[in-house]
Design an enzyme around this catalytic site. Structure first.
Site, PDB file in Angstrom:
ATOM      1  N   HIS A 179     -20.796   5.909  -1.473  1.00 37.91           N
ATOM      2  CA  HIS A 179     -20.596   4.599  -1.052  1.00 37.91           C
ATOM      3  C   HIS A 179     -21.914   3.855  -1.154  1.00 37.91           C
ATOM      4  CE1 HIS A 179     -19.872   1.319   0.996  1.00 37.91           C
ATOM      5  NE2 HIS A 179     -20.887   1.202   2.255  1.00 37.91           N
ATOM      6  N   ASN A 235     -15.720  10.390  -0.981  1.00 32.63           N
ATOM      7  CA  ASN A 235     -15.811   9.020  -1.629  1.00 32.63           C
ATOM      8  C   ASN A 235     -17.515   8.940  -2.426  1.00 32.63           C
ATOM      9  OD1 ASN A 235     -15.485   6.124  -2.087  1.00 32.63           O
ATOM     10  ND2 ASN A 235     -15.767   5.679  -0.422  1.00 32.63           N
ATOM     11  N   ARG A 287       0.894  -1.160  -0.146  1.00 29.84           N
ATOM     12  CA  ARG A 287       0.013  -0.099   0.555  1.00 29.84           C
ATOM     13  C   ARG A 287       0.744   0.994  -0.283  1.00 29.84           C
ATOM     14  NH1 ARG A 287      -4.428  -0.932   0.109  1.00 29.84           N
ATOM     15  NH2 ARG A 287      -4.630  -3.152   2.330  1.00 29.84           N
TER      16      ARG A 287
END
Ligand code: GAR
Length: 201
Positions: A108, A106, A64
């Site tokens: 969702h 983001n 990551r």
């Protein structure tokens, strides 16, 4: 005009909706770069076909931190002010999030804090909720947990499958993501604790 960087991993319909609104002038931001972590993502070809700057940075096999450093390099090359995750299916490292504090959005497909994580629409159908929907939120270091900018509610129908519910939620996603980006890009909002208050700055 604020410069946005879009990160995606797949179909790219949210990106496409954002791009449409940018092109028709209803969303006053510039799409500085679209980055996919998967070469086969349909969203990447959509971006290229529409003539937006787009690159693939393959994430396979990279840890990551290493991958996120590459992402940050690419984003800084394009002077990005705001990052929009649009079906980006990787967790971001704390170092990445710290590099763009309160400037990563983001979308969702549930009414957070219900049903974070994968297959949110399936989780909602299985749980038997009567309402679900979608959420645009600011990304913090916890999964699907940061301050909420906008939500839209979708009622479940008795015979809903995850697929039929997803389709109705997606239509709302396409609407509220641009609206949330407009709020953040305008700077006309204030964050008090967890509360995002549009219209006050
Ligand atoms: C969207 O439903 C989005 O909400 C979801 O992935 C889909 C991407 O579709 N994101 C997540 O579940 C993130 N946890 P798209 O590629 O067509 O925009």
């Amino acid at each position: 005009m604020k410069r946005i960087g879009v990160l995606l991993s797949g179909r790219g319909s949210n990106f496409q909706a954002i791009a449409r609104n940018v092109r028709n002038g209803s969303l006053p931001v510039e799409i500085a770069i679209v980055i996919s972590n998967r070469a086969e993502a349909a969203g990447l070809s959509i971006a290229t076909d529409l003539g937006f700057p787009a690159v693939c940075l393959p994430s396979k096999g990279l840890d990551r931190e290493t991958y996120d450093r590459q992402l940050l390099d690419e984003l800084s090359k394009h002077n990005v002010d705001l990052i929009c995750l649009a079906g980006y299916m990787r967790l971001l490292s704390p170092a990445f999030i710290r590099a763009f504090p309160m400037r990563i959005l983001n979308i969702h497909p549930s009414l957070l804090p219900s049903f974070p994580g994968l297959d949110a629409q399936h989780q909602a159908v299985e749980h038997g909720v009567k309402y679900s929907g979608c959420t645009v939120h600011i990304v913090d270091e916890h999964l699907d947990a940061g301050p909420i900018i906008l939500q839209a509610v979708v009622a479940l129908e008795g015979n809903d499958s995850a697929d039929t519910l997803s389709a109705r939620i997606l239509a709302e996603e396409h609407r509220i993501y641009s609206e949330a980006i407009r709020i953040v890009a305008s700077g006309n909002y204030r964050i008090d604790g967890r509360r995002v208050n549009p219209g006050v700055s």
